[in-house]
Design a protein around this motif. Structure first.
Motif, mmCIF file in Angstrom:
data_model
loop_
_atom_site.group_PDB
_atom_site.id
_atom_site.type_symbol
_atom_site.label_atom_id
_atom_site.label_comp_id
_atom_site.label_asym_id
_atom_site.label_seq_id
_atom_site.Cartn_x
_atom_site.Cartn_y
_atom_site.Cartn_z
ATOM 1 N N ILE A 173 38.325 32.456 40.338
ATOM 2 C CA ILE A 173 39.515 32.181 39.533
ATOM 3 C C ILE A 173 39.184 31.156 38.451
ATOM 4 O O ILE A 173 39.712 31.215 37.337
ATOM 5 C CB ILE A 173 40.684 31.685 40.414
ATOM 6 N N CYS A 174 38.281 30.236 38.745
ATOM 7 C CA CYS A 174 37.881 29.213 37.769
ATOM 8 C C CYS A 174 36.933 29.778 36.716
ATOM 9 O O CYS A 174 37.064 29.482 35.520
ATOM 10 C CB CYS A 174 37.186 28.053 38.477
ATOM 11 N N ASP A 175 35.954 30.579 37.164
ATOM 12 C CA ASP A 175 34.938 31.076 36.240
ATOM 13 C C ASP A 175 34.384 32.406 36.742
ATOM 14 O O ASP A 175 34.271 32.634 37.944
ATOM 15 C CB ASP A 175 33.803 30.060 36.102
ATOM 16 N N ASN A 176 34.047 33.260 35.796
ATOM 17 C CA ASN A 176 33.398 34.532 36.113
ATOM 18 C C ASN A 176 32.700 35.025 34.856
ATOM 19 O O ASN A 176 32.708 34.349 33.821
ATOM 20 C CB ASN A 176 34.394 35.556 36.660
ATOM 21 N N LEU B 253 38.560 37.756 33.294
ATOM 22 C CA LEU B 253 39.443 36.656 32.921
ATOM 23 C C LEU B 253 39.447 35.591 34.004
ATOM 24 O O LEU B 253 39.635 35.891 35.177
ATOM 25 C CB LEU B 253 40.868 37.184 32.700
ATOM 26 N N SER B 254 39.211 34.349 33.598
ATOM 27 C CA SER B 254 39.204 33.205 34.510
ATOM 28 C C SER B 254 40.051 32.092 33.906
ATOM 29 O O SER B 254 40.466 32.175 32.744
ATOM 30 C CB SER B 254 37.770 32.700 34.712
ATOM 31 N N SER B 255 40.285 31.027 34.646
ATOM 32 C CA SER B 255 41.095 29.922 34.124
ATOM 33 C C SER B 255 40.415 29.286 32.910
ATOM 34 O O SER B 255 41.084 28.914 31.939
ATOM 35 C CB SER B 255 41.341 28.868 35.210
ATOM 36 N N ASP B 256 39.101 29.173 32.930
ATOM 37 C CA ASP B 256 38.358 28.596 31.803
ATOM 38 C C ASP B 256 38.522 29.455 30.557
ATOM 39 O O ASP B 256 38.897 28.976 29.482
ATOM 40 C CB ASP B 256 36.879 28.475 32.190
ATOM 41 N N ARG B 257 38.258 30.736 30.691
ATOM 42 C CA ARG B 257 38.323 31.650 29.547
ATOM 43 C C ARG B 257 39.766 31.797 29.055
ATOM 44 O O ARG B 257 40.015 31.858 27.843
ATOM 45 C CB ARG B 257 37.738 33.003 29.958
ATOM 46 N N LEU C 70 42.047 36.898 37.596
ATOM 47 C CA LEU C 70 43.299 36.828 36.865
ATOM 48 C C LEU C 70 43.484 38.105 36.053
ATOM 49 O O LEU C 70 42.535 38.605 35.442
ATOM 50 C CB LEU C 70 43.323 35.611 35.940
ATOM 51 N N GLY C 71 44.689 38.632 36.047
ATOM 52 C CA GLY C 71 44.993 39.842 35.291
ATOM 53 C C GLY C 71 46.451 39.843 34.881
ATOM 54 O O GLY C 71 47.155 38.838 35.035
ATOM 55 N N ASP D 123 38.179 41.996 28.657
ATOM 56 C CA ASP D 123 38.692 43.314 29.038
ATOM 57 C C ASP D 123 39.457 43.115 30.347
ATOM 58 O O ASP D 123 38.979 43.444 31.426
ATOM 59 C CB ASP D 123 37.531 44.301 29.221
ATOM 60 N N PRO D 124 40.649 42.545 30.260
ATOM 61 C CA PRO D 124 41.354 42.111 31.462
ATOM 62 C C PRO D 124 41.888 43.245 32.316
ATOM 63 O O PRO D 124 42.083 44.370 31.857
ATOM 64 C CB PRO D 124 42.510 41.273 30.896
#
Length: 345
Positions: A142-145, A150-154, A193-194, A305-306
């Motif tokens: 959820i923080c990064d990928n 989609l992540s919290s950072d992005r 995240l989506g 590309d969520p």
């Protein structure tokens, strides 16, 4: 957009959770208030950023998003700390090291800074956490990928980036878009995240790719590479130490460089710095121009590309169900500017 950060953060989560507040006073975090998210573009008239937004603002934003969707203290603190090693002018530090393509070299010190901070460890103990547990936000999806997920950072940095650079986002549209986000399972069965609706997923994809295109233009390449050259030269000439890129604010460094350039008007340093501080338009060419600072580099391509929730509860990438989004993604991936971006010295 006065007080953008304050109002924007309320959208991400109505209140800063009490457990997080003491961490916001840590010196490794408070110094990020003097580091801009937009990588030196705040300091040149080539850009007209609508408001300042710091790496501290970004870090807090990431933490609020993470807390909003997980209510997990370990992940939230990890998100808060993910940028503590960012030097002045942010990704200019990567350009200084020849890392324009991945823009990740400034992360090298992050874990070390977290693990060595005794004040941080003292705050973690009452929560039953250790520095080792929060020093690597990459392990929390959820923080990064990886792009294009989609992540919290992005998610966080593209809202204020778009709002500040070219008003791609406003608080009202951010609120509506953000309220459409949920946690979904991706094709590997991992949390990501989506979006609940195709409409909001497509909107975010379009605006993300529009901002990505701005960051691939020769204006951005030249701005970051020119400031990288200025910073490297300042260190070589002993105007600045490497440590000061972490201890001084960008404002303090700019004031120092202003003074040096005014005292040494005919120096190469002054010529480069004057170009940075006065440029309003760059030249595009397929060849290097004489008496110009020329840039010809490849930079990181950012796109998204969520996931979108389907009626049966599954999820699918927006590019698979929305042709316009697929076109925006391809445009971001295929864009090529002129070979050289140049500014006269």
């Amino acid at each position: 957009m006065k007080n953008f950060a304050k109002e924007y953060h309320k959208i991400l989560h109505p209140q800063i959770p009490d457990f997080l507040k003491p961490f916001l006073e840590l010196p490794i975090l408070t110094r990020l208030k003097g580091v801009g998210l937009l990588c030196s573009t705040d300091w040149t008239p080539l850009y007209h950023n609508y408001f300042p937004y710091s790496r501290f603002d970004h870090s807090l934003g990431c933490a609020l998003i993470t807390w909003n969707f997980t209510h997990n203290k370990m992940q939230t603190i990890s998100a808060l700390l993910h940028d503590v090693s960012t030097p002045a002018f942010s990704h200019v530090g990567d350009f200084r090291k020849g890392d324009a393509l991945t823009q990740s070299s400034t992360e090298d010190l992050n874990q070390q800074m977290i693990l060595e901070d005794s004040k941080l460890s003292d705050l973690l103990k009452p929560l039953g956490l250790t520095a080792e547990q929060v020093c690597n936000y990459h392990k929390f999806p959820i923080c990064d990928n990886e792009i294009p997920q989609l992540s919290s950072d992005r998610l966080e940095y593209m809202y204020p980036s778009g709002a500040a650079l070219d008003k791609f986002w406003h608080l009202k549209s951010i609120r509506k878009n953000y309220n459409d986000i949920i946690i979904l399972k991706n094709q590997e069965g991992i949390d990501e995240l989506g979006f609940k609706s195709k409409k909001q997923a497509a909107l975010y994809t379009k605006k993300f790719c529009q901002i990505s295109l701005l960051l691939q233009h020769n204006e951005n390449k030249l701005t970051l590479q020119l400031m990288a050259q200025i910073m490297n030269m300042a260190v070589e000439l002993k105007y600045l130490t490497e440590e000061q890129s972490y201890s001084l604010t960008e404002k303090q460094i700019i004031e120092l460089f202003d003074k040096i350039a005014s005292e040494q008007k005919d120096s190469q340093f002054a010529k480069l710095y004057h170009a940075f501080r006065t440029m309003k338009k760059i030249k595009r060419s397929n060849v290097e121009l004489e008496n110009h600072f020329n840039v010809c580099i490849e930079v990181k391509r950012r796109y998204i590309d969520p996931l979108v929730l389907q009626k049966n509860g599954s999820s699918v990438r927006i590019s698979k169900i929305h042709k316009a989004s697929a076109k925006w993604i391809q445009k971001a991936l295929n864009f090529k500017d002129a070979k050289f971006g140049s500014i006269q010295l």
